[in-house]
Design a protein around this motif. Structure first.
Motif, PDB file in Angstrom:
ATOM      1  N   ILE A  24      10.548   6.900  -4.068  1.00  0.00           N
ATOM      2  CA  ILE A  24      11.159   6.807  -5.398  1.00  0.00           C
ATOM      3  C   ILE A  24      12.542   7.464  -5.398  1.00  0.00           C
ATOM      4  O   ILE A  24      13.510   6.926  -5.917  1.00  0.00           O
ATOM      5  N   ARG A  25      12.633   8.616  -4.730  1.00  0.00           N
ATOM      6  CA  ARG A  25      13.916   9.336  -4.664  1.00  0.00           C
ATOM      7  C   ARG A  25      14.981   8.480  -3.957  1.00  0.00           C
ATOM      8  O   ARG A  25      16.109   8.362  -4.402  1.00  0.00           O
ATOM      9  N   ALA A  26      14.549   7.869  -2.880  1.00  0.00           N
ATOM     10  CA  ALA A  26      15.495   7.021  -2.123  1.00  0.00           C
ATOM     11  C   ALA A  26      15.957   5.835  -2.956  1.00  0.00           C
ATOM     12  O   ALA A  26      17.140   5.469  -2.934  1.00  0.00           O
ATOM     13  N   LEU A  27      15.010   5.241  -3.698  1.00  0.00           N
ATOM     14  CA  LEU A  27      15.380   4.081  -4.513  1.00  0.00           C
ATOM     15  C   LEU A  27      16.330   4.481  -5.632  1.00  0.00           C
ATOM     16  O   LEU A  27      17.266   3.751  -5.959  1.00  0.00           O
ATOM     17  N   HIS A  28      16.109   5.674  -6.205  1.00  0.00           N
ATOM     18  CA  HIS A  28      17.017   6.197  -7.230  1.00  0.00           C
ATOM     19  C   HIS A  28      18.427   6.327  -6.664  1.00  0.00           C
ATOM     20  O   HIS A  28      19.409   5.988  -7.316  1.00  0.00           O
ATOM     21  N   GLU A  29      18.492   6.826  -5.465  1.00  0.00           N
ATOM     22  CA  GLU A  29      19.771   7.022  -4.792  1.00  0.00           C
ATOM     23  C   GLU A  29      20.467   5.670  -4.562  1.00  0.00           C
ATOM     24  O   GLU A  29      21.681   5.550  -4.681  1.00  0.00           O
ATOM     25  N   TYR A  30      19.639   4.673  -4.255  1.00  0.00           N
ATOM     26  CA  TYR A  30      20.203   3.358  -3.930  1.00  0.00           C
ATOM     27  C   TYR A  30      20.723   2.631  -5.170  1.00  0.00           C
ATOM     28  O   TYR A  30      21.816   2.041  -5.149  1.00  0.00           O
ATOM     29  N   VAL A  31      19.949   2.642  -6.225  1.00  0.00           N
ATOM     30  CA  VAL A  31      20.286   1.800  -7.374  1.00  0.00           C
ATOM     31  C   VAL A  31      21.449   2.386  -8.169  1.00  0.00           C
ATOM     32  O   VAL A  31      21.272   3.247  -9.012  1.00  0.00           O
ATOM     33  N   THR A  32      22.610   1.941  -7.848  1.00  0.00           N
ATOM     34  CA  THR A  32      23.823   2.329  -8.588  1.00  0.00           C
ATOM     35  C   THR A  32      24.629   1.071  -8.840  1.00  0.00           C
ATOM     36  O   THR A  32      24.461   0.068  -8.128  1.00  0.00           O
ATOM     37  N   GLY A  33      25.475   1.098  -9.825  1.00  0.00           N
ATOM     38  CA  GLY A  33      26.379  -0.015 -10.109  1.00  0.00           C
ATOM     39  C   GLY A  33      25.642  -1.309 -10.372  1.00  0.00           C
ATOM     40  O   GLY A  33      24.690  -1.347 -11.155  1.00  0.00           O
ATOM     41  N   SER A  34      26.049  -2.367  -9.679  1.00  0.00           N
ATOM     42  CA  SER A  34      25.492  -3.698  -9.962  1.00  0.00           C
ATOM     43  C   SER A  34      24.328  -4.056  -9.037  1.00  0.00           C
ATOM     44  O   SER A  34      23.943  -5.218  -8.941  1.00  0.00           O
ATOM     45  N   ARG A  35      23.813  -3.076  -8.331  1.00  0.00           N
ATOM     46  CA  ARG A  35      22.713  -3.381  -7.403  1.00  0.00           C
ATOM     47  C   ARG A  35      21.432  -3.746  -8.151  1.00  0.00           C
ATOM     48  O   ARG A  35      21.089  -3.131  -9.161  1.00  0.00           O
ATOM     49  N   ILE A  36      20.758  -4.726  -7.591  1.00  0.00           N
ATOM     50  CA  ILE A  36      19.518  -5.218  -8.217  1.00  0.00           C
ATOM     51  C   ILE A  36      18.352  -4.861  -7.311  1.00  0.00           C
ATOM     52  O   ILE A  36      18.388  -5.132  -6.107  1.00  0.00           O
ATOM     53  N   CYS A  37      17.359  -4.247  -7.910  1.00  0.00           N
ATOM     54  CA  CYS A  37      16.165  -3.898  -7.122  1.00  0.00           C
ATOM     55  C   CYS A  37      14.939  -4.461  -7.836  1.00  0.00           C
ATOM     56  O   CYS A  37      14.724  -4.193  -9.018  1.00  0.00           O
ATOM     57  N   VAL A  38      14.195  -5.305  -7.145  1.00  0.00           N
ATOM     58  CA  VAL A  38      12.978  -5.871  -7.740  1.00  0.00           C
ATOM     59  C   VAL A  38      11.791  -5.397  -6.908  1.00  0.00           C
ATOM     60  O   VAL A  38      11.776  -5.571  -5.684  1.00  0.00           O
ATOM     61  N   ILE A  39      10.853  -4.774  -7.607  1.00  0.00           N
ATOM     62  CA  ILE A  39       9.674  -4.248  -6.904  1.00  0.00           C
ATOM     63  C   ILE A  39       8.438  -4.973  -7.419  1.00  0.00           C
ATOM     64  O   ILE A  39       8.237  -5.091  -8.624  1.00  0.00           O
ATOM     65  N   SER A  40       7.667  -5.486  -6.501  1.00  0.00           N
ATOM     66  CA  SER A  40       6.392  -6.081  -6.880  1.00  0.00           C
ATOM     67  C   SER A  40       5.316  -5.064  -6.554  1.00  0.00           C
ATOM     68  O   SER A  40       5.193  -4.645  -5.393  1.00  0.00           O
ATOM     69  N   SER A  41       4.588  -4.650  -7.548  1.00  0.00           N
ATOM     70  CA  SER A  41       3.584  -3.618  -7.286  1.00  0.00           C
ATOM     71  C   SER A  41       2.583  -3.527  -8.438  1.00  0.00           C
ATOM     72  O   SER A  41       2.899  -3.876  -9.573  1.00  0.00           O
ATOM     73  N   HIS A  42       1.392  -3.095  -8.114  1.00  0.00           N
ATOM     74  CA  HIS A  42       0.480  -2.765  -9.203  1.00  0.00           C
ATOM     75  C   HIS A  42       0.223  -1.252  -9.217  1.00  0.00           C
ATOM     76  O   HIS A  42      -0.741  -0.771  -9.771  1.00  0.00           O
ATOM     77  N   ASP A  43       1.163  -0.533  -8.546  1.00  0.00           N
ATOM     78  CA  ASP A  43       1.056   0.919  -8.480  1.00  0.00           C
ATOM     79  C   ASP A  43       1.675   1.521  -9.746  1.00  0.00           C
ATOM     80  O   ASP A  43       2.897   1.425  -9.964  1.00  0.00           O
ATOM     81  N   ALA A  44       0.844   2.130 -10.553  1.00  0.00           N
ATOM     82  CA  ALA A  44       1.304   2.676 -11.830  1.00  0.00           C
ATOM     83  C   ALA A  44       2.321   3.795 -11.647  1.00  0.00           C
ATOM     84  O   ALA A  44       3.119   4.074 -12.544  1.00  0.00           O
ATOM     85  N   ARG A  45       2.349   4.422 -10.455  1.00  0.00           N
ATOM     86  CA  ARG A  45       3.264   5.543 -10.215  1.00  0.00           C
ATOM     87  C   ARG A  45       4.727   5.084 -10.242  1.00  0.00           C
ATOM     88  O   ARG A  45       5.639   5.875 -10.385  1.00  0.00           O
TER      89      ARG A  45
END
Lengths: 241, 383
Positions: free
Chosen positions: A195-216
């Motif tokens: 999660i920390r790494a993804l936070h670091e990644y998602v800046t500006g116009s970057r798009i991140c799509v996660i498929s998951s049934h993990d409530a966390r």
């Protein structure tokens, strides 16, 4: 099975976003693996904007299939998918430079070390050597696998392999990052690191799509797309079976 | 580092690992190709050597030479010891050179215990041998076993003579298929009275009638005289030329057949193994493609692997055969001069090159299923 029509509540938002220039757009896409089968995705339209979108839903409802369609790894039977650059996701340049994909089943190259796995993806993206080294060091550190950089995947644990696979996708810092069940089977510590790494990644116009049934992961998302809502009860149960 | 190098290096590592894990896969390919290439090379080189030996015989005999042998026995009216009987083939002199000698029904033994044929020459034929004679003797021993100018004693029945050794050469070669002692006519009258083979050698002028025409004329002439004499033996290069043409025809047929067998066998064996291994390695291929690695890299990997193994096996087979060349083809009955590489190396000939070409065509054909397999969407392979 995803069966979305334009008048569903979620698609009202989608209609709005479809005009967005930075969005990853799906228009009326339908898909099934075999002709005899019912549609897995039927008339799905949505525009994935910058930030993190979490697609959640029961197993077999078509989340992973949608991600593979968005990555250009599968071809929709009908409808169109456009990347933010306005090209098809099958475009090799898009796949090399602008797309990062984390598969459900890790999928690291077994004969290459973690570093070499990263280098291969980065070099295909056209990154210069020094930048590859810097970014590899950065993402390996952020994901806490710096010390395993020169190890082969088979000598890593499941969590470490998953983090290495994410590092490989992040090393080219792509415009679009698609993650298929990135935290399934992982403990809380591993999940927090991701999660920390993804936070670091998602800046500006970057798009991140996660498929998951993990409530966390729900707290991480800027937008949540619940595929369960599109399933009729029978279909949902069928998908679960 | 360039992505192509990284991918190539990874794929090479992957290939090595696969070979070590399943050595039967590369070994089967090497063995099948090697064996097929070996058989094909033996057949094609044998054809090559046969052709060479016919060409050598042709060269030795001469394309423009006709040899007529007529047996003269004690009952023949033509049996004369001193002087020539009327030369019935004299009209041929207009078409080229003629030389008449007599082969006696006796053989000589040299001081080195070599058996030699005995011929006599008439004063009319003297001019043809003048260059071979020595001031010490009028007898000449044509042999390839001795250097020219050596005086050798030769015994014929109870007679003995000293002859000067000479290397057979020029248009007389068809006469000198083996060692020959040539003495002036009348040297040994008793032996000559037993009969002889009247041997006429004809060398066509460049502007003379064709050899086929001359042969036909000689045959016609003797057909007219069939009732009075036994038919002569007429020899020319024509049967050899026909034999050469037939051999070349057969060589082309065999080459095509072998090419087809080799190409089909290699493509089937390699193709089957490639498909099986491709299925096993579908994961790596799909994963590399998911990064955006072009399909051509993955196709090239199979093509290079198949071509490498096919060429290695074929080259090893050819090399092995080249090393065993003299032993093997000597055992098969080819003469030593034909086996010498100095007369042309059959292993760098077009025939052997065609083996390599067909092996490579087979390797390329075997990779076509991979091309089809690589069309499978990445998403259908990876989860």
């Amino acid at each position: 099975m995803i069966n979305v029509s334009r008048d569903t509540p979620s698609c009202a938002g989608a209609e709005r976003s479809l005009s967005g220039a930075d969005a990853f757009t799906c228009r009326e896409i339908c898909f099934r693996y075999f002709r005899q089968q019912p549609w897995i995705i039927n008339g799905f339209s949505y525009a994935f904007g910058p930030g993190i979108t979490l697609i959640k839903g029961a197993s077999g409802c078509g989340k992973s299939t949608l991600l593979r369609l968005m990555a250009g790894y599968l071809t929709p039977s009908s409808g169109s998918i456009l990347t933010p650059a306005g090209v098809s996701p099958k475009d090799p340049e898009f796949q090399r430079r602008d797309l990062g994909y984390v598969f459900q089943q890790l999928n690291l190259l077994p004969l290459a070390t973690v570093t070499r796995n990263l280098a291969l993806a980065a070099s295909l993206a056209g990154l210069p050597v020094h930048e590859t080294s810097e970014r590899s060091a950065k993402w390996l550190r952020l994901l806490g696998i710096e010390e395993f950089a020169n190890r082969l995947p088979k000598s890593l644990s499941g969590g470490q392999q998953q983090r290495a696979a994410i590092a490989r996708s992040l090393v080219k810092e792509p415009l679009v990052l698609l993650l298929d069940e990135p935290t399934s089977g992982l403990d809380d510590l591993n999940t927090r690191v991701i999660i920390r790494a993804l936070h670091e990644y998602v800046t500006g116009s970057r798009i991140c799509v996660i498929s998951s049934h993990d409530a966390r992961l729900e707290s991480l998302a800027h937008e949540v797309l619940d595929f369960n809502r599109f399933l009729p009860l029978e279909g949902h149960l069928e998908a679960l079976v | 580092m360039k992505s192509s190098i990284l991918i190539a290096s990874y794929l090479w590592k992957d290939t090595w690992k696969r070979w070590f894990e399943q050595p039967s896969s590369p070994l089967a390919r090497l063995f099948v190709t090697g064996l097929l290439a070996l058989v094909a090379t033996v057949i094609l080189v044998a054809f090559h050597l046969l052709e060479r030996s016919i060409r050598e015989r042709l060269e030795r005999f001469g394309l423009n030479t006709v040899l007529v042998r007529e047996t003269i026995t004690t009952e023949s009216r033509e049996l004369t010891v001193f002087g020539d009987a009327p030369h019935r083939l004299a009209p041929l002199a207009e078409q080229g050179q003629l030389l008449r000698v007599r082969q006696l029904f006796v053989r000589g033994i040299t001081e080195f215990q070599n058996s030699v044929m005995v011929f006599t020459y008439s004063p009319a034929a003297f001019e043809h041998f003048v260059g071979f004679l020595s001031p010490k003797t009028a007898a000449i021993l044509f042999t390839e076993d001795l250097p020219g100018g050596v005086l050798v004693r030769v015994n014929v029945n109870r007679h003995s003579t000293l002859a000067v050794s000479r290397q057979p050469q020029g248009w007389l070669r068809p006469l000198l298929a083996e060692d020959v002692l040539l003495v002036p006519q009348g040297t040994w009258p008793d032996e000559e009275r037993l009969g002889f083979v009247e041997t006429t050698i004809f060398q066509r002028k460049p502007d003379g009638q064709s050899v086929a025409h001359v042969v036909s004329a000689v045959n016609n002439f003797f057909t007219l005289e069939r009732e009075r004499r036994s038919p002569p033996q007429v020899q020319s290069a024509l049967p050899l030329i026909r034999e050469l043409e037939k051999l070349k025809e057969r060589q082309v047929q065999w080459r095509n057949l072998l090419a087809a067998i080799l190409g089909i066998a290699v493509s089937l064996v390699y193709g089957s193994i490639a498909v099986l291994e491709f299925r096993q390695n579908l994961f790596v291929s799909a994963l590399l493609r998911s990064f955006g690695a072009p399909r051509r890299y993955l196709f090239w990997r199979h093509l290079v692997e198949n071509s490498l193994l096919a060429n290695l096996a074929a080259l090893c087979a050819i090399l092995l055969l080249a090393m065993l060349h003299k032993t093997l083809f000597g055992t098969l009955g080819f003469a030593r001069p034909v086996l010498e590489f100095s007369g042309g190396n059959p292993y760098v000939s077009a025939e052997v090159l065609s083996i390599l070409i067909w092996v490579n065509i087979g390797a390329v054909l075997s990779s076509i299923p991979i091309l089809v397999g690589l069309r499978t969407p990445v998403g259908a392979t990876l989860n």
